[in-house]
Design an enzyme around this catalytic site. Structure first.
Site, PDB file in Angstrom:
ATOM      1  N   GLY A 113     112.776  87.745  46.490  1.00 32.71           N
ATOM      2  CA  GLY A 113     112.423  86.341  46.280  1.00 32.71           C
ATOM      3  C   GLY A 113     113.529  85.334  46.480  1.00 32.71           C
ATOM      4  O   GLY A 113     113.468  84.239  45.916  1.00 32.71           O
ATOM      5  N   ALA A 130      95.516  84.539  61.853  1.00 28.63           N
ATOM      6  CA  ALA A 130      94.714  85.746  61.614  1.00 28.63           C
ATOM      7  C   ALA A 130      94.857  86.697  62.791  1.00 28.63           C
ATOM      8  O   ALA A 130      94.900  86.271  63.948  1.00 28.63           O
ATOM      9  CB  ALA A 130      93.248  85.358  61.433  1.00 28.63           C
ATOM     10  N   ARG A 137     102.797  92.547  53.444  1.00 28.01           N
ATOM     11  CA  ARG A 137     101.561  93.189  53.898  1.00 28.01           C
ATOM     12  C   ARG A 137     100.921  92.391  55.021  1.00 28.01           C
ATOM     13  O   ARG A 137     101.038  91.162  55.051  1.00 28.01           O
ATOM     14  CB  ARG A 137     100.557  93.284  52.750  1.00 28.01           C
ATOM     15  CG  ARG A 137     100.972  94.308  51.740  1.00 28.01           C
ATOM     16  CD  ARG A 137      99.974  94.428  50.637  1.00 28.01           C
ATOM     17  NE  ARG A 137     100.470  95.387  49.677  1.00 28.01           N
ATOM     18  CZ  ARG A 137     100.176  96.686  49.706  1.00 28.01           C
ATOM     19  NH1 ARG A 137      99.375  97.168  50.627  1.00 28.01           N
ATOM     20  NH2 ARG A 137     100.688  97.493  48.809  1.00 28.01           N
ATOM     21  N   ILE A 138     100.237  93.104  55.896  1.00 31.18           N
ATOM     22  CA  ILE A 138      99.496  92.408  56.952  1.00 31.18           C
ATOM     23  C   ILE A 138      98.314  91.700  56.293  1.00 31.18           C
ATOM     24  O   ILE A 138      97.601  92.284  55.466  1.00 31.18           O
ATOM     25  CB  ILE A 138      99.038  93.407  58.027  1.00 31.18           C
ATOM     26  CG1 ILE A 138     100.274  93.940  58.742  1.00 31.18           C
ATOM     27  CG2 ILE A 138      98.073  92.750  59.004  1.00 31.18           C
ATOM     28  CD1 ILE A 138     100.001  95.007  59.772  1.00 31.18           C
ATOM     29  N   LEU A 139      98.137  90.435  56.630  1.00 32.64           N
ATOM     30  CA  LEU A 139      97.058  89.660  56.017  1.00 32.64           C
ATOM     31  C   LEU A 139      95.769  89.830  56.816  1.00 32.64           C
ATOM     32  O   LEU A 139      95.770  89.736  58.047  1.00 32.64           O
ATOM     33  CB  LEU A 139      97.468  88.189  55.948  1.00 32.64           C
ATOM     34  CG  LEU A 139      98.531  87.923  54.877  1.00 32.64           C
ATOM     35  CD1 LEU A 139      99.263  86.616  55.127  1.00 32.64           C
ATOM     36  CD2 LEU A 139      97.902  87.927  53.482  1.00 32.64           C
ATOM     37  N   ASP A 191     103.974  88.356  63.122  1.00 30.67           N
ATOM     38  CA  ASP A 191     105.194  87.783  63.711  1.00 30.67           C
ATOM     39  C   ASP A 191     104.922  87.069  65.034  1.00 30.67           C
ATOM     40  O   ASP A 191     105.774  87.024  65.926  1.00 30.67           O
ATOM     41  CB  ASP A 191     106.281  88.861  63.887  1.00 30.67           C
ATOM     42  CG  ASP A 191     106.743  89.417  62.544  1.00 30.67           C
ATOM     43  OD1 ASP A 191     106.606  88.708  61.536  1.00 30.67           O
ATOM     44  OD2 ASP A 191     107.225  90.557  62.519  1.00 30.67           O
ATOM     45  N   GLU A 204     118.040  81.678  56.884  1.00 29.80           N
ATOM     46  CA  GLU A 204     116.615  81.667  56.514  1.00 29.80           C
ATOM     47  C   GLU A 204     116.358  80.620  55.442  1.00 29.80           C
ATOM     48  O   GLU A 204     115.386  79.857  55.511  1.00 29.80           O
ATOM     49  CB  GLU A 204     116.189  83.030  55.962  1.00 29.80           C
ATOM     50  CG  GLU A 204     116.096  84.129  56.982  1.00 29.80           C
ATOM     51  CD  GLU A 204     115.575  85.405  56.340  1.00 29.80           C
ATOM     52  OE1 GLU A 204     114.592  85.356  55.593  1.00 29.80           O
ATOM     53  OE2 GLU A 204     116.172  86.466  56.576  1.00 29.80           O
ATOM     54  N   HIS A 222     110.915  84.879  59.305  1.00 31.41           N
ATOM     55  CA  HIS A 222     111.255  86.201  59.846  1.00 31.41           C
ATOM     56  C   HIS A 222     112.744  86.210  60.219  1.00 31.41           C
ATOM     57  O   HIS A 222     113.249  85.243  60.790  1.00 31.41           O
ATOM     58  CB  HIS A 222     110.401  86.493  61.085  1.00 31.41           C
ATOM     59  CG  HIS A 222     110.622  87.864  61.625  1.00 31.41           C
ATOM     60  ND1 HIS A 222     109.996  88.972  61.091  1.00 31.41           N
ATOM     61  CD2 HIS A 222     111.411  88.318  62.614  1.00 31.41           C
ATOM     62  CE1 HIS A 222     110.407  90.054  61.740  1.00 31.41           C
ATOM     63  NE2 HIS A 222     111.261  89.683  62.680  1.00 31.41           N
TER      64      HIS A 222
HETATM   65  C1  GRF Z   1     113.487  87.882  54.420  1.00 34.26           C
HETATM   66  O1  GRF Z   1     114.475  88.421  55.250  1.00 34.26           O
HETATM   67  C2  GRF Z   1     112.318  87.376  55.236  1.00 34.26           C
HETATM   68  O2  GRF Z   1     112.688  86.851  56.464  1.00 34.26           O
HETATM   69  C3  GRF Z   1     111.523  88.622  55.440  1.00 34.26           C
HETATM   70  O3  GRF Z   1     111.618  89.328  54.214  1.00 34.26           O
HETATM   71  C4  GRF Z   1     112.844  88.955  53.568  1.00 34.26           C
HETATM   72  C5  GRF Z   1     112.499  88.447  52.204  1.00 34.26           C
HETATM   73  O4  GRF Z   1     113.625  88.162  51.426  1.00 34.26           O
HETATM   74  N1  GRF Z   1     110.172  88.326  55.858  1.00 34.26           N
HETATM   75  P1  GRF Z   1     113.468  87.463  50.016  1.00 34.26           P
HETATM   76  O5  GRF Z   1     112.436  88.252  49.216  1.00 34.26           O
HETATM   77  O6  GRF Z   1     113.017  86.045  50.234  1.00 34.26           O
HETATM   78  O7  GRF Z   1     114.817  87.547  49.383  1.00 34.26           O
END
Ligand code: GRF
Length: 199
Positions: free
Chosen positions: A13, A147, A92-94, A151, A180, A111
């Site tokens: 998180g 949907a 999970r895949i939605l 990615d 990110e 991502h």
């Molecule tokens: C991140 O690297 C995000 O890009 C990927 O999963 C990771 C989640 O990290 N989809 P966090 O739980 O926000 O620390």
């Protein structure tokens, strides 16, 4: 108008925390109205609880399977009034039913690569693949989630991160993660400023 958002999580998180912090510091005009988790007992849920944000886990086994769990999750997101859904480490895949139940509420995903490069990989596997490929640049991407796709979807924001000689998965992942956090806040801010214009 302050943008009401929901955040879907599965793990530690830190991206959720970046949003919580940006809002608390007045850098992001949004309000997290709901945090939804794919499983119980994740650090991400603890962060939501610590911040006083309504949250709930939707583990498939306890909710009639993946599709039923995700439909319930979408219903909760809609009933909390979210106008944007942020997938922040949701693992999970939605299913299509999730998007259908959301109606037109936009969904975005973060991502840890420069998509389309190194898509459909998760966690450390992304950075392992980057190092194995010997590329000199990676990065992070925020894109629309649609949907039936993983990615993929329109790229909203990308930022590059140089791969250094001697990088390990850990050193590279840490630099990408910091980026990110920046671009996720920026991407949500774009939706917030659009909603301010609209409303
Ligand atoms: C991140 O690297 C995000 O890009 C990927 O999963 C990771 C989640 O990290 N989809 P966090 O739980 O926000 O620390």
């Amino acid at each position: 108008m302050t943008l009401p958002i929901a955040v879907c999580v599965s793990g530690r998180g830190t991206n959720l925390q970046a949003l919580i912090d940006a809002i608390a510091q007045g850098r992001l005009d949004a309000r997290i109205v709901f945090v939804a988790a794919s499983r119980k007992s994740t650090p991400a849920l603890d962060r939501a609880i610590a911040a006083g944000i309504p949250c709930r886990a939707f583990p498939p086994a306890a909710n009639g399977g993946r599709e039923a769990a995700q439909t319930l999750m979408a219903a909760a997101i809609v009933s909390e009034g979210a106008e944007l859904v942020v997938l922040a480490g949701y693992d999970r895949i939605l299913c299509d039913a999730f998007f259908e139940r959301l109606g037109g509420v936009p969904v975005i995903n973060i991502h840890p690569s420069l998509l389309p490069a190194f898509g459909r990989l998760n966690g450390v596997a992304v950075h392992e693949a980057v190092l194995a490929a010997g590329v000199t640049e990676t990065g992070a991407t925020v894109h629309r989630a649609r949907a039936g796709t993983v990615d993929e979807g329109e790229i909203l924001l990308q930022r590059a991160v140089a791969v250094h000689a001697g990088d390990t998965v850990e050193t590279l992942a840490a630099r990408v993660l910091a980026v990110e956090h920046e671009i996720l806040v920026e991407a949500v801010a774009r939706f917030a400023s659009r909603s301010a214009v609209a409303g």
